[in-house]
Design an enzyme around this catalytic site. Structure first.
Site, mmCIF file in Angstrom:
data_model
loop_
_atom_site.group_PDB
_atom_site.id
_atom_site.type_symbol
_atom_site.label_atom_id
_atom_site.label_comp_id
_atom_site.label_asym_id
_atom_site.label_seq_id
_atom_site.Cartn_x
_atom_site.Cartn_y
_atom_site.Cartn_z
ATOM 1 N N LYS A 53 0.841 -1.207 0.000
ATOM 2 C CA LYS A 53 0.000 0.000 0.000
ATOM 3 C C LYS A 53 0.873 1.253 0.000
ATOM 4 O O LYS A 53 0.610 2.208 -0.730
ATOM 5 C CB LYS A 53 -0.942 -0.017 1.219
ATOM 6 C CG LYS A 53 -2.065 -1.038 1.058
ATOM 7 C CD LYS A 53 -2.803 -1.371 2.340
ATOM 8 C CE LYS A 53 -3.799 -2.502 2.066
ATOM 9 N NZ LYS A 53 -4.451 -3.033 3.263
ATOM 10 N N GLN A 97 -4.735 -1.758 9.424
ATOM 11 C CA GLN A 97 -4.620 -3.088 8.839
ATOM 12 C C GLN A 97 -5.226 -4.124 9.784
ATOM 13 O O GLN A 97 -4.856 -4.202 10.955
ATOM 14 C CB GLN A 97 -3.137 -3.413 8.573
ATOM 15 C CG GLN A 97 -2.910 -4.711 7.839
ATOM 16 C CD GLN A 97 -3.450 -4.691 6.418
ATOM 17 O OE1 GLN A 97 -3.259 -3.731 5.664
ATOM 18 N NE2 GLN A 97 -4.133 -5.760 6.029
ATOM 19 N N ASP A 120 -11.244 2.668 3.806
ATOM 20 C CA ASP A 120 -11.601 1.247 3.686
ATOM 21 C C ASP A 120 -13.121 1.061 3.599
ATOM 22 O O ASP A 120 -13.590 -0.011 3.237
ATOM 23 C CB ASP A 120 -11.082 0.471 4.914
ATOM 24 C CG ASP A 120 -9.891 -0.409 4.584
ATOM 25 O OD1 ASP A 120 -9.669 -0.675 3.380
ATOM 26 O OD2 ASP A 120 -9.193 -0.837 5.520
#
Ligand code: NDP
Length: 284
Positions: A53, A97, A120
């Site tokens: 990422k 994460q 997200d």
């Protein structure tokens, strides 16, 4: 019939180039889109995902901050870090994460992210926005799967779409996005009776179960578009999807390979969501 293979790598490059143009336009106005990626603990797979990422941000010229916290970080420390990022104007997107270590409540963590920076798309406000047809941030994997259908010119309206799997990160948002595009949607789960009866009726079949090769060619309608979200590691170390690619490609009209299908799209859509968050912030 031999299916057309959907080349996720090439499409991801094309989509990234489109979003780079938008990122560059923002930068020309003095706003560099910024993403903070927070990781707690040492999980090797998570570390690779986070590294990818951060690398993707660099490729697009985005600002990124990689915050690595030790596995025994107290929940309160993580929440304080997120509060700091929420208040930081150089950061437009925040991603924690998953999974986080067991002593941390992941729902509490996700709910603490400013919904306007929730790239997200997991915050309940963004989930609700998606469910009510006012999508703000789409979860990256199903968003990427939708983009693949779009880029391949596969129409959705009026089609029967069957989604196998109902997780919050893939199955449910995928079904909602297909519904939003006027598909007739069926969601199948581990409790579904006679799964093949449903999958064989799918014009668009999306599979996200985490069960290697569970969908075989005889479970697919001839000509269907098959999107395989699964990523499974076989005993020989090779990766495979939730669809048995060899038998499925003889029946389907379109099919995504694993690797090289949905996978490359996930990070691409994270970049897209980050640029979009920065555009919204700049418009305020
Ligand atoms: P989850 O384990 O959270 O959910 C799996 C879903 O599949 C559940 O809803 C489960 O049903 C359903 N399921 C399991 N077995 C069956 C079965 N035999 N028949 C029908 N449904 C079944 O997984 P995720 O959604 O997080 O991930 C799914 C796959 O996608 C995994 O392989 C994962 O690695 C991959 N993935 C890939 C990403 C990418 O970037 N390409 C990103 C995220 C995930 P029930 O609810 O009844 O238990």
């Amino acid at each position: 019939m031999t299916a057309k293979i959907i080349d996720g790598k090439t499409i991801a490059q094309e989509v990234r180039a489109e979003w780079k143009v938008r990122a560059d336009a923002l930068k020309a106005r003095g706003v560099t889109p910024g993403l903070a990626v927070v990781i707690v603990g040492e999980d090797p797979a998570s570390r690779i995902y986070v590294g990818n990422k951060v690398k993707a941000c660099a490729e697009l010229g985005l600002h990124s901050e990689h915050i690595a916290l030790p596995a025994d970080t107290p929940e309160a420390t993580l929440l304080a870090k997120i509060a700091e990022l929420n208040a930081n104007p150089a950061i437009h997107g925040i991603l924690v994460q998953l999974p986080v270590p067991k002593h941390i409540n992941s729902d509490k963590v996700l709910n603490s992210i400013n919904p306007e920076k929730d790239v997200d798309g997991f915050h309940p406000m963004n989930v609700g926005a998606l469910a009510t047809g006012n999508m703000r941030f789409a979860p990256c994997t199903p968003y990427g799967a939708m983009k693949l259908l779009d880029k391949c010119g596969i129409s959705i309206e009026g089609k029967h779409a069957v989604v196998v799997g109902r997780s919050n990160i893939v199955g449910k948002p995928m079904a909602l996005m297909l519904l939003q595009q006027n598909a007739t949607v069926t969601i199948c789960t581990s409790r579904t009776r006679d799964l093949a009866r449903h999958t064989r009726d799918a014009d668009i079949l999306v599979v996200a179960t985490g069960k290697a090769k569970m969908i075989t060619g005889d479970m697919i309608k001839p000509g269907a578009a098959v999107i395989d979200v699964g990523i499974n590691r076989l005993p020989d170390g090779k990766l495979c999807g939730d669809v048995d690619f060899d038998s499925a490609k003889e029946v389907a009209g379109y099919i995504t390979p694993v690797p090289g299908g949905v996978g490359p799209m996930t990070i691409t859509m994270l970049m897209a969501n980050t640029v979009q968050a920065a555009e919204r912030a700049a418009a305020k």
